[in-house]
Design an enzyme around this catalytic site. Structure first.
Site, PDB file in Angstrom:
ATOM      1  N   LYS A   1       0.727  -0.928   0.386  1.00 42.60           N
ATOM      2  CA  LYS A   1       0.165  -0.019  -0.421  1.00 42.60           C
ATOM      3  C   LYS A   1       0.954   0.885  -0.139  1.00 42.60           C
ATOM      4  O   LYS A   1       1.595   1.836   1.127  1.00 42.60           O
ATOM      5  CB  LYS A   1      -0.726  -0.132   1.418  1.00 42.60           C
ATOM      6  CG  LYS A   1      -2.278   1.102   0.714  1.00 42.60           C
ATOM      7  CD  LYS A   1      -2.058   1.877   0.936  1.00 42.60           C
ATOM      8  CE  LYS A   1      -2.005   3.029   2.207  1.00 42.60           C
ATOM      9  NZ  LYS A   1      -1.669   4.870   1.636  1.00 42.60           N
TER      10      LYS A   1
ATOM     11  N   GLU B   1       8.718   1.759  11.895  1.00 42.29           N
ATOM     12  CA  GLU B   1       9.118   2.771  11.734  1.00 42.29           C
ATOM     13  C   GLU B   1       8.957   3.102  12.054  1.00 42.29           C
ATOM     14  O   GLU B   1       8.463   4.386  11.002  1.00 42.29           O
ATOM     15  CB  GLU B   1      10.367   2.261  10.603  1.00 42.29           C
ATOM     16  CG  GLU B   1      12.307   2.783  10.762  1.00 42.29           C
ATOM     17  CD  GLU B   1      12.355   4.209  10.638  1.00 42.29           C
ATOM     18  OE1 GLU B   1      11.442   5.221  10.982  1.00 42.29           O
ATOM     19  OE2 GLU B   1      12.829   4.497   9.263  1.00 42.29           O
TER      20      GLU B   1
ATOM     21  N   CYS C   1      13.296  10.503   8.232  1.00 43.35           N
ATOM     22  CA  CYS C   1      13.019   9.751   9.981  1.00 43.35           C
ATOM     23  C   CYS C   1      14.204   9.870  10.813  1.00 43.35           C
ATOM     24  O   CYS C   1      14.753  10.207  12.007  1.00 43.35           O
ATOM     25  CB  CYS C   1      12.804   8.251   9.530  1.00 43.35           C
ATOM     26  SG  CYS C   1      13.308   7.413   8.702  1.00 43.35           S
TER      27      CYS C   1
ATOM     28  N   GLU D   1       8.726  15.947  16.106  1.00 35.91           N
ATOM     29  CA  GLU D   1       9.607  15.336  14.732  1.00 35.91           C
ATOM     30  C   GLU D   1       9.145  16.430  13.471  1.00 35.91           C
ATOM     31  O   GLU D   1       7.126  16.299  13.475  1.00 35.91           O
ATOM     32  CB  GLU D   1       9.279  14.214  14.429  1.00 35.91           C
ATOM     33  CG  GLU D   1      10.181  13.760  13.013  1.00 35.91           C
ATOM     34  CD  GLU D   1       9.064  12.250  12.727  1.00 35.91           C
ATOM     35  OE1 GLU D   1       8.314  11.931  12.564  1.00 35.91           O
ATOM     36  OE2 GLU D   1      10.683  11.167  12.402  1.00 35.91           O
TER      37      GLU D   1
HETATM   38  P1  NAD Z   1       1.321   8.994   7.696  1.00 33.99           P
HETATM   39  O1  NAD Z   1       1.768   7.894   9.171  1.00 33.99           O
HETATM   40  O2  NAD Z   1       0.280   9.093   8.195  1.00 33.99           O
HETATM   41  O3  NAD Z   1       1.234   7.540   5.795  1.00 33.99           O
HETATM   42  C1  NAD Z   1       2.483   6.320   6.579  1.00 33.99           C
HETATM   43  C2  NAD Z   1       1.530   5.597   5.581  1.00 33.99           C
HETATM   44  O4  NAD Z   1       0.189   5.332   6.006  1.00 33.99           O
HETATM   45  C3  NAD Z   1       0.882   5.972   4.216  1.00 33.99           C
HETATM   46  O5  NAD Z   1       1.104   5.511   3.680  1.00 33.99           O
HETATM   47  C4  NAD Z   1      -0.617   6.103   4.899  1.00 33.99           C
HETATM   48  O6  NAD Z   1      -2.011   6.044   4.241  1.00 33.99           O
HETATM   49  C5  NAD Z   1      -0.667   5.141   5.866  1.00 33.99           C
HETATM   50  N1  NAD Z   1      -2.123   5.189   6.670  1.00 33.99           N
HETATM   51  C6  NAD Z   1      -2.632   6.724   7.117  1.00 33.99           C
HETATM   52  N2  NAD Z   1      -2.915   5.725   7.758  1.00 33.99           N
HETATM   53  C7  NAD Z   1      -3.292   4.795   8.447  1.00 33.99           C
HETATM   54  C8  NAD Z   1      -4.412   3.572   8.837  1.00 33.99           C
HETATM   55  N3  NAD Z   1      -5.548   4.248   9.115  1.00 33.99           N
HETATM   56  N4  NAD Z   1      -3.942   2.474   8.717  1.00 33.99           N
HETATM   57  C9  NAD Z   1      -2.666   1.539   7.997  1.00 33.99           C
HETATM   58  N5  NAD Z   1      -2.185   2.645   7.478  1.00 33.99           N
HETATM   59  C10 NAD Z   1      -2.759   3.935   7.599  1.00 33.99           C
HETATM   60  O7  NAD Z   1       1.915   9.901   8.335  1.00 33.99           O
HETATM   61  P2  NAD Z   1       2.299  11.405   7.058  1.00 33.99           P
HETATM   62  O8  NAD Z   1       0.861  11.765   7.307  1.00 33.99           O
HETATM   63  O9  NAD Z   1       2.266  11.318   5.729  1.00 33.99           O
HETATM   64  O10 NAD Z   1       2.959  11.815   7.595  1.00 33.99           O
HETATM   65  C11 NAD Z   1       2.897  12.036   8.908  1.00 33.99           C
HETATM   66  C12 NAD Z   1       4.221  12.409   9.605  1.00 33.99           C
HETATM   67  O11 NAD Z   1       4.496  11.041   9.956  1.00 33.99           O
HETATM   68  C13 NAD Z   1       5.076  13.414   8.943  1.00 33.99           C
HETATM   69  O12 NAD Z   1       4.702  15.131   9.490  1.00 33.99           O
HETATM   70  C14 NAD Z   1       6.650  12.224  10.097  1.00 33.99           C
HETATM   71  O13 NAD Z   1       7.102  13.403  10.529  1.00 33.99           O
HETATM   72  C15 NAD Z   1       5.927  11.274   9.947  1.00 33.99           C
HETATM   73  N6  NAD Z   1       6.540  10.309   8.598  1.00 33.99           N
HETATM   74  C16 NAD Z   1       7.557   9.435   9.151  1.00 33.99           C
HETATM   75  C17 NAD Z   1       7.850   9.222   8.234  1.00 33.99           C
HETATM   76  C18 NAD Z   1       9.325   8.062   8.617  1.00 33.99           C
HETATM   77  O14 NAD Z   1       9.997   7.835   7.801  1.00 33.99           O
HETATM   78  N7  NAD Z   1       9.375   7.477   9.673  1.00 33.99           N
HETATM   79  C19 NAD Z   1       7.468   8.899   6.733  1.00 33.99           C
HETATM   80  C20 NAD Z   1       6.407   9.714   6.691  1.00 33.99           C
HETATM   81  C21 NAD Z   1       6.247  10.389   7.741  1.00 33.99           C
END
Ligand code: NAD
Length: 495
Positions: free
Chosen positions: A186, A262, A296, A393
């Site tokens: 996904k 992660e 990250c 973060e």
């Molecule tokens: P997020 O955690 O919402 O999204 C990451 C993934 O999870 C996406 O594929 C998203 O569609 C999916 N997702 C979202 N809600 C979900 C749910 N309820 N169940 C299963 N999957 C779900 O991240 P974001 O909103 O895109 O970014 C928010 C913050 O997260 C950023 O500002 C940053 O601080 C952090 N982030 C961290 C990483 C990392 O590498 N650790 C990567 C992206 C974002």
């Protein structure tokens, strides 16, 4: 290959879901738009998968696992296919890099010459592991001979973020394939295009239908359907802590599938008085501004010992000011747009919060230009541990400098965070380096370097940065389960 950012062809070939080896529309027919963050223009309309599409993808993956050739193939046969996949990735590096740029706001140069080659090398690394997955011979207490088998765990769900789709795809998919798993991927709704192109390439490489399935869609629908699906045997997730918690809850309340999370960090870089200041400034700059800070592992809390604080800030200021912002396809550009509007607004609001709470802006601190989600690389000094920018973060191009006096003090302050992903220590004193590196509660410590990520180095978090390791042979553990096989031998009382 052209390898020239400016002349790269910006063609989008794949926008549907990839299920059982075919590109298909979603069952509902729903679609969503994906945006180029450099221009804010719509790039493509993409099929939007939901629960019923995830279900279809899981059925294909289940069939491929239960009855298909992939898990039953010899490790050697899987190795050959993975090596072919890696070669095909390299042959298509220009196109993959272009998609990463237009869909994710990444820079052509670093993606074309670093992240895409790293992705193909990750497939080669795990190809090399595919025929070396071994169990153990056990010395049992009674006359029983026993051994362990390490078997693929089954159907895996991979939930991918938007900050490095190519790198993340390889990191998650390569070890799962090497282990003999089948999967549903996904991608993040902001960046589906590269993953779809990888799916197409996987077919060319000879990965059987149903082994890799891709369902684009939103987190609350498609993502949640992956983490709660009763027929997915394990999930890997990279993204926010908040969503990581939801993924774990969904796994717990469905079929108790193991999860690997992660979840980002608030990583310290600690610069001691005796450090090579030029190098330290370089590491602090690229350790924070690479990929516009959307990492990250970005070292967003830079602790500088008081004796070199002012000199260090001067050096850093020069470097940050020279971090060239502009067209992501220009090979001279170091800094592109934030990945999406929401992230752009979040970073700007955290910058404002930093100003309000009393931190000093040395350079940057505002949007750049009038088009695209660009933010000036930003350097703050006079940051204290209580400020929001020192705690949250940011995931953007923002460096915070904090002053410290002693090693004992900085260890305490560096550890005073809910996160524990990565860290950096800059010193010439081996005793200080050893003490600090053993005292930091983080999954990685980089001494006199930064971002020393490698496919052979296990990567993952302590504390609320998550658990489970990606990269390194340890990455295979999440995709394998251990079976003990025991049988009595000739003089056994069991006979
Ligand atoms: P997020 O955690 O919402 O999204 C990451 C993934 O999870 C996406 O594929 C998203 O569609 C999916 N997702 C979202 N809600 C979900 C749910 N309820 N169940 C299963 N999957 C779900 O991240 P974001 O909103 O895109 O970014 C928010 C913050 O997260 C950023 O500002 C940053 O601080 C952090 N982030 C961290 C990483 C990392 O590498 N650790 C990567 C992206 C974002």
């Amino acid at each position: 290959m052209s390898s020239n950012g400016k002349s790269a062809k910006r063609e989008i070939k794949f926008t549907k879901l990839f299920i059982n080896g075919e590109f298909v529309d979603s069952i509902s027919g729903n679609t969503f738009e994906t945006i180029d963050p450099a221009t804010e223009e719509v790039l493509a309309t993409v099929a939007e998968g939901r629960e019923e599409d995830v279900d279809l993808a899981v059925k294909a993956a289940r069939e491929a696992f239960d009855n298909g050739p992939w898990p039953r193939m010899s490790g050697e046969a899987r190795r050959k296919i993975l090596l072919k996949f890696a070669d095909i990735i390299d042959e298509n590096a220009d196109e993959l890099a272009t998609l990463e740029v237009i869909d994710g706001g990444k820079l052509f140069g670093p993606v074309r010459y670093f992240e895409v080659p790293i992705s193909s090398e990750t497939f080669r690394y795990f190809a090399g592991a595919a025929d070396k997955i071994r169990g153990a011979t056990l010395k049992m207490s009674s006359s029983i001979q026993a051994y362990t088998l390490r078997e693929p765990i089954g159907v895996v769900g991979h939930i991918i973020p938007w900050n490095g789709p190519a790198y993340m795809f390889a990191t998650k998919v390569a070890p799962a394939l090497a282990a003999g798993c089948t999967m549903v991927v996904k991608p993040a709704e902001q960046t589906p295009l590269t993953v779809l192109f990888f799916a197409h390439l996987s077919k060319l490489a000879g990965i059987p239908d149903g082994v890799i399935n891709v369902v684009n869609g939103y987190g609350k629908t498609a993502g949640a359907a992956v983490s709660s699906h009763m027929d997915i045997d394990a999930v890997t997730f990279t993204g926010s802590t908040e969503v990581g918690r939801l993924v774990m809850q969904a796994a717990a309340t469905s079929n108790l599938k193991p999860v690997s999370l992660e979840l980002g960090g608030k990583n310290p870089i600690i610069i001691f008085d005796d450090a090579d200041l030029d190098k330290a400034a370089e590491f602090a700059t690229f350790g924070n501004l690479t990929n516009k800070g959307e990492m990250c592992v970005s070292g967003s809390r830079v602790f500088v010992q008081e004796g070199v604080h002012d000199a260090f800030v001067k050096k850093l200021e020069v470097m940050v000011k020279h971090w060239a912002t502009g067209d992501p396809f220009d090979l001279a550009t170091r800094h592109g747009p934030q990945n999406n509007k929401q992230q752009y607004e979040k970073v700007l609001s955290l910058i404002e919060q930093g100003k309000k709470e009393g931190a000093t802006v040395v350079t940057g601190g505002k949007p750049f230009g009038t088009k695209g989600f660009y933010i000036e690389p930003t350097l703050f000094t006079n940051v204290t541990d209580e400020m929001t920018i020192a705690k949250e973060e940011i995931f953007g191009p923002v460096i915070s400098i904090l002053k410290f006096k002693t090693a004992e003090e900085v260890i305490k302050r560096a550890n005073a965070t809910k996160y524990g992903l990565a860290s950096g220590v800059m010193t010439k004193n081996i005793d200080v380096a050893n003490t600090v590196s053993r005292s930091l509660r983080a999954g990685a410590v980089w001494i006199n370097c930064y971002l020393a990520l490698d496919r052979d180095a296990p990567h993952g978090g302590y504390k609320m940065s998550g658990f489970g390791r990606e990269q390194g042979l340890e990455a295979l553990d999440h995709y394998l389960q251990i079976k003990t096989v025991a049988t009595p031998i000739y003089n056994s009382p069991w006979l």
